[in-house]
Design a protein around this motif. Sequence first.
Motif, mmCIF file in Angstrom:
data_model
loop_
_atom_site.group_PDB
_atom_site.id
_atom_site.type_symbol
_atom_site.label_atom_id
_atom_site.label_comp_id
_atom_site.label_asym_id
_atom_site.label_seq_id
_atom_site.Cartn_x
_atom_site.Cartn_y
_atom_site.Cartn_z
ATOM 1 N N LEU A 179 0.821 -1.207 0.000
ATOM 2 C CA LEU A 179 0.000 0.000 0.000
ATOM 3 C C LEU A 179 0.853 1.255 0.000
ATOM 4 O O LEU A 179 2.030 1.226 0.349
ATOM 5 C CB LEU A 179 -0.898 0.018 1.256
ATOM 6 N N THR A 180 0.222 2.365 -0.331
ATOM 7 C CA THR A 180 0.853 3.670 -0.168
ATOM 8 C C THR A 180 0.394 4.236 1.171
ATOM 9 O O THR A 180 -0.571 3.761 1.757
ATOM 10 C CB THR A 180 0.432 4.641 -1.290
ATOM 11 N N GLY A 181 1.066 5.246 1.647
ATOM 12 C CA GLY A 181 0.671 5.893 2.895
ATOM 13 C C GLY A 181 1.415 5.333 4.095
ATOM 14 O O GLY A 181 2.506 4.783 3.972
ATOM 15 N N ASP A 182 0.813 5.475 5.270
ATOM 16 C CA ASP A 182 1.458 5.051 6.514
ATOM 17 C C ASP A 182 1.581 3.537 6.644
ATOM 18 O O ASP A 182 2.472 3.038 7.318
ATOM 19 C CB ASP A 182 0.691 5.585 7.729
ATOM 20 N N THR A 183 0.667 2.797 6.022
ATOM 21 C CA THR A 183 0.713 1.334 6.054
ATOM 22 C C THR A 183 1.438 0.850 4.814
ATOM 23 O O THR A 183 1.048 1.172 3.694
ATOM 24 C CB THR A 183 -0.721 0.752 6.099
ATOM 25 N N ASP A 184 2.486 0.059 5.015
ATOM 26 C CA ASP A 184 3.259 -0.456 3.887
ATOM 27 C C ASP A 184 2.632 -1.707 3.283
ATOM 28 O O ASP A 184 2.695 -1.925 2.081
ATOM 29 C CB ASP A 184 4.693 -0.787 4.330
ATOM 30 N N MET A 185 2.026 -2.525 4.155
ATOM 31 C CA MET A 185 1.496 -3.803 3.703
ATOM 32 C C MET A 185 0.271 -4.149 4.537
ATOM 33 O O MET A 185 0.248 -3.910 5.748
ATOM 34 C CB MET A 185 2.567 -4.887 3.854
ATOM 35 N N ARG A 186 -0.748 -4.717 3.886
ATOM 36 C CA ARG A 186 -1.948 -5.180 4.588
ATOM 37 C C ARG A 186 -2.145 -6.645 4.233
ATOM 38 O O ARG A 186 -2.060 -7.034 3.072
ATOM 39 C CB ARG A 186 -3.166 -4.370 4.171
ATOM 40 N N ILE A 187 -2.446 -7.438 5.266
ATOM 41 C CA ILE A 187 -2.639 -8.871 5.076
ATOM 42 C C ILE A 187 -3.993 -9.252 5.655
ATOM 43 O O ILE A 187 -4.306 -8.908 6.798
ATOM 44 C CB ILE A 187 -1.525 -9.675 5.779
ATOM 45 N N LEU A 188 -4.794 -9.958 4.872
ATOM 46 C CA LEU A 188 -6.068 -10.490 5.345
ATOM 47 C C LEU A 188 -5.855 -11.958 5.669
ATOM 48 O O LEU A 188 -5.368 -12.721 4.831
ATOM 49 C CB LEU A 188 -7.156 -10.339 4.268
ATOM 50 N N LEU A 189 -6.201 -12.335 6.903
ATOM 51 C CA LEU A 189 -6.047 -13.722 7.342
ATOM 52 C C LEU A 189 -7.375 -14.259 7.851
ATOM 53 O O LEU A 189 -8.203 -13.508 8.357
ATOM 54 C CB LEU A 189 -5.012 -13.828 8.472
ATOM 55 N N GLU A 190 -7.536 -15.563 7.745
ATOM 56 C CA GLU A 190 -8.691 -16.239 8.324
ATOM 57 C C GLU A 190 -8.173 -17.484 9.036
ATOM 58 O O GLU A 190 -7.471 -18.301 8.448
ATOM 59 C CB GLU A 190 -9.700 -16.634 7.258
ATOM 60 N N ALA A 191 -8.535 -17.592 10.318
ATOM 61 C CA ALA A 191 -8.079 -18.729 11.128
ATOM 62 C C ALA A 191 -9.275 -19.292 11.884
ATOM 63 O O ALA A 191 -10.328 -18.658 11.989
ATOM 64 C CB ALA A 191 -6.993 -18.273 12.107
ATOM 65 N N ALA A 192 -9.092 -20.466 12.431
ATOM 66 C CA ALA A 192 -10.179 -21.134 13.152
ATOM 67 C C ALA A 192 -10.592 -20.365 14.396
ATOM 68 O O ALA A 192 -11.751 -20.397 14.795
ATOM 69 C CB ALA A 192 -9.770 -22.559 13.517
#
Length: 146
Positions: free
Chosen positions: A99-112
């Motif tokens: 990403l641009t801005g203050d967040t460099d990377m975003r990760i979506l996770l799904e766990a039990a």
Amino acid sequence: MRLSPTENLILELLRENSRRSLTEIADIVGLSRPTVKYHVDKLIESKVISRFTIEVDTTQVDSVTGTRAMFDLQLKRNTCSIVYASIQRWSEVVSAWSLTGDTDMRILLEAANLSILEELRDRLSRHPEVLTVTTSVILKSWREKT
């Protein structure tokens, strides 16, 4: 990669139903089960098939199984590819973005459950390229497209 007519047919059958058995596919295409397995393995190895999945009609269930969260990462430098390489085999990773801005990377996770997400967050926060991890647990999905 150039696909044979047989491989194209196998792909089309898997697109229709990714849980279709090799035996069922073999019956439809008129080949032996081992031959179909060979073609499917070849498609996986060559990365034509990247994953097997299902589609969920969210109107028929209260929620998608599992607990979902977004991890927003600030990195020490522009190293998203290095971080992604270290997590790409985690079965809980649904999507990952630079990403641009203050967040460099975003990760979506799904766990039990939350404890698994917490363990993954702890592992990620110890990565040498990660400066901070901000976690947002998803309470409800209003709409999702794949």
